[in-house]
Write a protein that holds these residues in place. Sequence first.
Motif, short mmCIF file in Angstrom:
data_model
loop_
_atom_site.label_atom_id
_atom_site.label_comp_id
_atom_site.label_asym_id
_atom_site.label_seq_id
_atom_site.Cartn_x
_atom_site.Cartn_y
_atom_site.Cartn_z
N ASP A 1 -4.69 10.02 1.85
CA ASP A 1 -5.62 10.81 1.03
C ASP A 1 -7.03 10.24 1.11
OD1 ASP A 1 -3.52 12.40 0.28
OD2 ASP A 1 -3.18 11.39 -1.64
N THR A 2 -7.15 8.91 1.06
CA THR A 2 -8.46 8.27 1.14
C THR A 2 -9.09 8.50 2.51
OG1 THR A 2 -7.72 6.54 -0.39
CG2 THR A 2 -9.69 6.08 0.92
N THR A 3 -8.27 8.49 3.54
CA THR A 3 -8.77 8.68 4.91
C THR A 3 -9.25 10.11 5.14
OG1 THR A 3 -7.18 7.03 5.71
CG2 THR A 3 -8.19 8.47 7.35
N ILE A 4 -8.51 11.06 4.60
CA ILE A 4 -8.81 12.47 4.83
C ILE A 4 -10.08 12.91 4.13
CG2 ILE A 4 -8.01 14.79 4.20
CD1 ILE A 4 -5.24 14.02 5.08
N GLU A 5 -10.42 12.27 3.02
CA GLU A 5 -11.55 12.70 2.22
C GLU A 5 -12.84 12.88 3.03
OE1 GLU A 5 -11.15 13.72 -0.84
OE2 GLU A 5 -13.25 14.33 -0.88
N PRO A 6 -13.28 11.88 3.84
CA PRO A 6 -14.51 12.08 4.62
C PRO A 6 -14.34 13.02 5.82
CG PRO A 6 -13.55 9.93 5.10
CD PRO A 6 -12.77 10.50 3.96
N LEU A 7 -13.09 13.40 6.10
CA LEU A 7 -12.83 14.29 7.23
C LEU A 7 -12.63 15.74 6.81
CD1 LEU A 7 -10.27 12.10 9.25
CD2 LEU A 7 -12.69 12.46 9.79
N LEU B 1 0.82 -1.21 0.00
CA LEU B 1 0.00 0.00 0.00
C LEU B 1 0.85 1.26 0.00
CD1 LEU B 1 -2.53 -1.10 2.77
CD2 LEU B 1 -2.90 -1.22 0.31
N SER B 2 0.38 2.27 -0.69
CA SER B 2 1.01 3.59 -0.66
C SER B 2 0.49 4.35 0.56
CB SER B 2 0.69 4.37 -1.93
OG SER B 2 0.95 5.74 -1.76
N LEU B 3 1.38 4.77 1.43
CA LEU B 3 0.95 5.50 2.64
C LEU B 3 0.24 6.80 2.27
CD1 LEU B 3 4.04 5.01 4.99
CD2 LEU B 3 1.80 3.94 5.18
N GLN B 4 0.73 7.48 1.24
CA GLN B 4 0.10 8.73 0.84
C GLN B 4 -1.30 8.49 0.31
OE1 GLN B 4 1.55 11.95 1.23
NE2 GLN B 4 -0.61 12.40 0.90
N SER B 5 -1.49 7.42 -0.45
CA SER B 5 -2.82 7.10 -0.97
C SER B 5 -3.79 6.75 0.16
CB SER B 5 -2.74 5.93 -1.96
OG SER B 5 -1.98 6.29 -3.10
N ILE B 6 -3.30 5.99 1.13
CA ILE B 6 -4.14 5.65 2.28
C ILE B 6 -4.53 6.91 3.04
CG2 ILE B 6 -4.14 4.52 4.55
CD1 ILE B 6 -4.57 2.56 2.35
N GLN C 1 -6.62 2.35 7.08
CA GLN C 1 -7.46 3.54 6.96
C GLN C 1 -8.20 3.82 8.26
OE1 GLN C 1 -10.07 3.14 3.57
NE2 GLN C 1 -8.36 2.79 2.17
N SER C 2 -8.69 2.77 8.91
CA SER C 2 -9.39 2.94 10.18
C SER C 2 -8.46 3.49 11.25
CB SER C 2 -9.99 1.61 10.64
OG SER C 2 -10.69 1.77 11.85
N ILE C 3 -7.21 3.00 11.27
CA ILE C 3 -6.22 3.50 12.23
C ILE C 3 -5.95 4.97 11.99
CG2 ILE C 3 -3.79 3.35 12.90
CD1 ILE C 3 -4.00 0.30 12.34
N PHE C 4 -5.72 5.35 10.73
CA PHE C 4 -5.47 6.75 10.39
C PHE C 4 -6.68 7.60 10.77
CE2 PHE C 4 -1.70 5.45 8.83
CZ PHE C 4 -1.18 6.02 7.67
#
Length: 370
Positions: free
Chosen positions: A232-238, A225-230, A267-270
């Motif tokens: 970015d995906t996590t931040i979207e709903p926030l 997994l790309s940490l940056q992609s994870i 993603q859940s951890i982030f």
Amino acid sequence: MKTNHNQPICDKTPFDMDKHYSIEPFFESSPDFLCIAGYDGFFRRVNPAFIKLMGYTREELFASPISHFVHPEHKRNTAETRALILEGVPLLNFQNRYITKNGEIVWLTWTSIPEPSKNLIYAIAKNITHIKKLEEERNLLLANLTKVNAEFKQLTYTTSHDLRTPVNNLISLVSLIDTSTIQNEETLLYIEMLETSAIQLKNTLNEHIDHLNKEDKLNVKVENLSLQSILDTTIEPLRALISDSKAIFNIDFSEVQHINSNAFYLQSIFLNLISNSIKYSRPGMTPIITIISKKVDNYVRIIFSDNGLGFDMEKVGGKIFGLHQSFHDHPDSKGIGLYLVNSYMNSLGGYISLESEVNVGTTFILNFRT
């Protein structure tokens, strides 16, 4: 009649025209709750929607301080937030509970703007009780499922472990039989089969226990997994929460850009750590969240740091990751987020540690085995 094209058609400017519009219909008919309060802590004006929600008459709402209607568990937090408003700090998306005249508890989210020149506070609120009930039901379901799963796993582990003792005894008893004195070939065959079956049962129990110790790792899909992609995906709903809080992010994934992990868990951890950093930020201070990656021995470390409220480590001790453990006076503090983070790290074969100081901030260190 000759028209002078150099003259405006209408002598009234847009500003003058605005004077003909009244805000009364907007104030009186809005389904949201509109309130004007004084710096003295009393309502000065409320709209019909708020009166209907609370069940009090207008006179009753004006007769008591606003704190009288706030839920006891939120009085302190509300008072601290009100103090910031009086210092000129606007309030965005502040949540607390009110108690209506008939005793019903309602959740409200407030946006309040101070007007120091008039010693007034203009506020608008929305009823989010239904959202809070859904969140509570979800969290309760999650906690119950996690507890049942843990108890079932422990029961299975205990059963498998305890069965090994009688099986070992059976193997020992079979080994004590002096087969040289037995002439019957069929009896010898049965004894041999009994010993073989007992040994197989012992091996099966040992394998089952080993499987239980590793089952979380075996059942989790791991991929690169790309940490940056994870992130970015996590931040979207926030994004709304981040925008309202004006949180600042310092991100550095230059040392480790990819990690072998499970996308859902990561993603859940982030999500939990980022939302906690914003939720437990210090009043009046902009949240600053730093996330960096490092390679240390056989581990990849992802380090989350913030400048929030922090923890008194002497008091929280080893309870920080326990289920339903809450250490801050916050209406959303349920003691589930960090429990899940710790559970996910264990499922991924890693572990989490932290460093924290009250009113300085917290650093969570996620250790992933490479």
